[in-house]
Design a protein around this motif. Sequence first.
Motif, PDB file in Angstrom:
ATOM      1  N   UNK A 118      62.259 -15.028   9.142  1.00 18.66           N
ATOM      2  CA  UNK A 118      62.210 -14.654  10.559  1.00 18.66           C
ATOM      3  C   UNK A 118      62.991 -13.375  10.828  1.00 18.66           C
ATOM      4  N   UNK A 119      62.396 -12.509  11.663  1.00 18.60           N
ATOM      5  CA  UNK A 119      63.095 -11.303  12.105  1.00 18.60           C
ATOM      6  C   UNK A 119      63.887 -11.550  13.367  1.00 18.60           C
ATOM      7  N   UNK A 120      63.467 -12.572  14.138  1.00 16.57           N
ATOM      8  CA  UNK A 120      64.161 -12.986  15.360  1.00 16.57           C
ATOM      9  C   UNK A 120      64.266 -14.503  15.351  1.00 16.57           C
ATOM     10  N   UNK A 121      65.406 -15.022  15.820  1.00 11.14           N
ATOM     11  CA  UNK A 121      65.559 -16.461  16.012  1.00 11.14           C
ATOM     12  C   UNK A 121      66.068 -16.689  17.435  1.00 11.14           C
ATOM     13  N   UNK A 122      65.369 -17.562  18.175  1.00  6.17           N
ATOM     14  CA  UNK A 122      65.746 -17.895  19.544  1.00  6.17           C
ATOM     15  C   UNK A 122      66.254 -19.335  19.579  1.00  6.17           C
ATOM     16  N   UNK A 123      67.512 -19.501  19.952  1.00  7.73           N
ATOM     17  CA  UNK A 123      68.117 -20.837  20.026  1.00  7.73           C
ATOM     18  C   UNK A 123      67.880 -21.410  21.413  1.00  7.73           C
ATOM     19  N   UNK A 124      67.332 -22.637  21.458  1.00  9.62           N
ATOM     20  CA  UNK A 124      67.067 -23.318  22.731  1.00  9.62           C
ATOM     21  C   UNK A 124      67.565 -24.756  22.648  1.00  9.62           C
ATOM     22  N   UNK A 125      68.823 -24.902  22.260  1.00 11.55           N
ATOM     23  CA  UNK A 125      69.453 -26.211  22.118  1.00 11.55           C
ATOM     24  C   UNK A 125      70.145 -26.596  23.428  1.00 11.55           C
ATOM     25  N   UNK A 126      70.599 -27.854  23.564  1.00 15.37           N
ATOM     26  CA  UNK A 126      71.308 -28.274  24.782  1.00 15.37           C
ATOM     27  C   UNK A 126      72.521 -27.396  25.094  1.00 15.37           C
TER      28      UNK A 126
END
Length: 331
Positions: free
Chosen positions: A74-82
Amino acid sequence: MQKIGVVGGGLMGHGIAYLFAAAGHEVGVFEPDATVRASLPRRLRAIADLLEDDPAVIARIGVHERLAAAVQGAGFVFEAAPEKLALKERIFAELEAVVAPTAILASNSSAIPTTQIGRALAHRERVLGTHFWNPPHFVALVEVIENERTSREVVRATIELLRGAGKTPVHVRRDIPGFVGNRLQHAMKREAIALLAAGVCDAATIDTVVREGFGARCAVLGPMEQSDLVGLDLTLDIAEVLYQHLDATPGPQAFLREKVRAGKLGMKSGEGFRTWSAEAAEAVRTRLSRFLAGEAKARRKQVAAQTHADEAGSRETARIAKQRRHHGGNS
């Protein structure tokens, strides 16, 4: 096109995954909960149906129970955790150990500054905030928040990626709690709760005043535009009278705390500021989804039409330039 990693397949994560897949990217989603993983295909298909997209879009999304597999390449990682700081810190530490040194790491936190989330990382220059609005596959805005260590190139690349996916990114230059949108939203919500607690009106009246009053123009006129429209002299006159009377409670009001303590949590419990039957709550959700889906489809058509016009203009410019070169060569 490049590989996008998404951490979390819940409320925000599945929508973020969908919007990048719809833009042509390969997406890997990490979701540790087996029940949530199993529900992803159904929830992704529901988005495709609302947007009238080809369901083949979903084939670009891979769902994984291991973080390393989801973000590989991955070139970008988007975190969408609590919204828990310790959890986000742990996720970013794990990400730093498995992604490429050039991968950009973004948090979708609604309020927690990435200065705190990434404070223990070795490469803090590639960490920033990307605050999507719920539901992210419908709402265009994304706040891109740089912190004190974020490189300008990381900000630029992130804005470019989001714009290419059809979003409307805005650059927030200071990493403050709540950023821009939630500070504005919760300033209004604080005043609304204060009005309700003081018995000025009921909750339904507050909702009607916002929806049918100033909210009706908010989609086309922001508060700074509105102030300039009516004049800053009038804005100041109103402020001189009104500001001293606005709620200034330093934390959440007792009225809100009491509601939560009593288990009156809103639609999910049947009562919050208003009372909700299951049917009434579902009607609100349906109304919101249909409205936002309609807005998203209209925005897509507008962008497509503009792109077509730009391409036609470029072709015409090239044709004229070629014609001029031809005539110049013959003179």
